[in-house]
Each structure stands twice: as C-alpha cells, then as structure tokens.
Enzyme design. Structure first.
Site, PDB file in Angstrom:
ATOM      1  N   VAL A 141      -3.415  -2.930   4.790  1.00 35.05           N
ATOM      2  CA  VAL A 141      -4.781  -2.493   4.478  1.00 35.05           C
ATOM      3  C   VAL A 141      -4.877  -2.080   3.014  1.00 35.05           C
ATOM      4  CG1 VAL A 141      -6.508  -0.710   4.923  1.00 35.05           C
ATOM      5  CG2 VAL A 141      -5.306  -1.791   6.839  1.00 35.05           C
ATOM      6  N   HIS A 142      -3.884  -1.352   2.543  1.00 30.32           N
ATOM      7  CA  HIS A 142      -3.860  -0.890   1.150  1.00 30.32           C
ATOM      8  C   HIS A 142      -3.864  -2.060   0.169  1.00 30.32           C
ATOM      9  CE1 HIS A 142      -2.861   1.479  -2.355  1.00 30.32           C
ATOM     10  NE2 HIS A 142      -1.703   0.864  -2.505  1.00 30.32           N
ATOM     11  N   VAL A 143      -3.027  -3.044   0.423  1.00 29.54           N
ATOM     12  CA  VAL A 143      -2.934  -4.209  -0.470  1.00 29.54           C
ATOM     13  C   VAL A 143      -4.214  -5.031  -0.405  1.00 29.54           C
ATOM     14  CG1 VAL A 143      -1.703  -6.371  -0.900  1.00 29.54           C
ATOM     15  CG2 VAL A 143      -0.423  -4.297  -0.355  1.00 29.54           C
TER      16      VAL A 143
END
Length: 235
Positions: free
Chosen positions: A189-191
């Site tokens: 999700v972060h990437v």
C-alpha cells in the site's frame, strides 16, 4: 517581574531541514539526506527480510534462497537482517513520530477518502506534513516491526533457545508469519501510494518537492513553512 520572551513553538509538522526555496518553480525541502538514507536502509532491509522470509516459509519459494547464497546462508542472514531493520526503523521512528501524531483533521480526511479515490482532491481538508493514510502506515509499521522482532527472538534458537518453551516457540512462529503477511501488505500500500501520487518519489530521492505539490497535497504544512522566517536562500 521581567517578562521573558520565549521563542515560538515549532509545529510538530515542521522538522529539521524543512524549508521553502524561492525560485521558478518554488521548491520545498521535505527530507534531509540523513533521513533519506535512513529510509532507504529501512526499505531495503524490509524487502530483503520479506524475500528471505518467504523463501524459508514454503518449499514453493525456496528458489529465493539463491538471492542470499543458498538455504543455509538465508537461514543465517534472515534474523540479522531483522536486527538491521529494527535498528534502522527505530531511528526513523525517533525522526518522525511527532509529525505522525493523530490530529482532528485526520478524522475529516478519512471521512473524505472517497473523494480522494475519485480524484476530487479539492474536497480534501488541508493537512500537515502527513495525512491520515500516511500516519496509518507509519504506526502500523511501528507496531508490526515490534511484533516481528519479539517473535523472531523467541524463534532464534541459536542464541535464545533456553529462554522460551516449545509451546511459546510455536505461538511465536504463528504470530511471526501473520505479522509478516500484514507488513508486506502495508508495504505494498505504501509503495502504491507513493507511485500513484505523482511527485512523491522525488521527495525521498532528491529530498524536495515542488511548491505546487506541497500546496496540493500538504497545504497546512506549506502554510506553516511559509509563515516561518528566514526562508531558505534561492539556488
């Protein structure tokens, strides 16, 4: 009594190195070189830990041990990579925890999450250096890394075999695997978010963003920086 003039309190959103750099276009310093190095050590450690962990988790992924010199080396290196990740993230936590403290605006931001996904960013509230989603990733990573290091130590028989019982080790293996799956999902999700929001990657590679990017995505943070003096000199 003589009045004492105290320096104005620096908002939690503003961190060392944050500054507006006048020019055409305006640039805003977002991360120092030290912070970026710290971030990338953490990121690389997490990826290496995930790959080596998956290689040890199931025979179907055993081929990944080739990235680490074979099965024995993978088994040896995996826990030490975990130690590197923990230490690096601990430094990262000290750097950024204040800027990631929950705020009232985070509730409003979450309530307008559908507008964000639909591309209606003009309806989103003004936020500081980090929005509620970024803060969620930060605190999720913080909790999961603690779970991983604690459960990993329980499983690390080479050094800690006598400190725990076999039933405790079995529980640790289950908890470790579950936490690993969740942290990989959080990382994805972060990437994805970093790629999806154009200009975000530049903040963690070059250390700066454009004034337009800051105004669009973190307007409150930009306002706080502009209100501070002196500004960074133009380059």
């Amino acid at each position: 009594m003589t009045a004492v003039n105290l320096p104005p309190e620096v908002p939690a959103d503003i961190q060392p190195g944050d500054a507006v750099r006048p020019g055409r276009p305006v640039h805003v310093s977002r991360y120092t070189l030290a912070a970026r190095i710290n971030h990338w050590i953490t990121a690389i450690s997490l990826v290496a830990l995930a790959l080596s962990g998956m290689a040890l988790f199931t025979p179907r992924l055993f081929f990944l041990t080739g990235l680490f010199g074979g099965g024995q080396w993978t088994r040896t290196l995996h826990p030490w990579i975990g130690v590197v990740l923990f230490c690096s993230f601990a430094i990262l936590f000290v750097r950024f925890w204040r800027a990631n403290l929950p705020a009232r605006v985070d509730v409003t931001w979450l309530a307008h999450a559908n507008d964000l996904l639909a591309g209606r960013e003009e309806k989103m509230p003004e936020v500081g250096k980090y929005n509620a989603g970024q803060k969620g990733v930060f605190w999720a990573m913080s909790a999961l890394i603690i779970v991983l290091i604690v459960s990993g130590i329980v499983m690390w028989d080479q050094y800690f075999y006598d400190l725990t019982t076999i039933p405790q080790k079995r529980v640790a293996i289950l908890v470790h695997a579950m936490a690993a799956v969740v942290i990989i999902c959080v990382w994805i999700v972060h990437v994805y978010a970093a790629i999806w929001v154009k200009g975000t990657m530049g903040a963690m590679t070059r250390g700066e963003v454009t004034g337009g990017w800051a105004w669009r995505h973190h307007r409150k943070w930009l306002r706080e920086l502009v209100s501070r003096k002196p500004r960074a000199p133009a380059e």
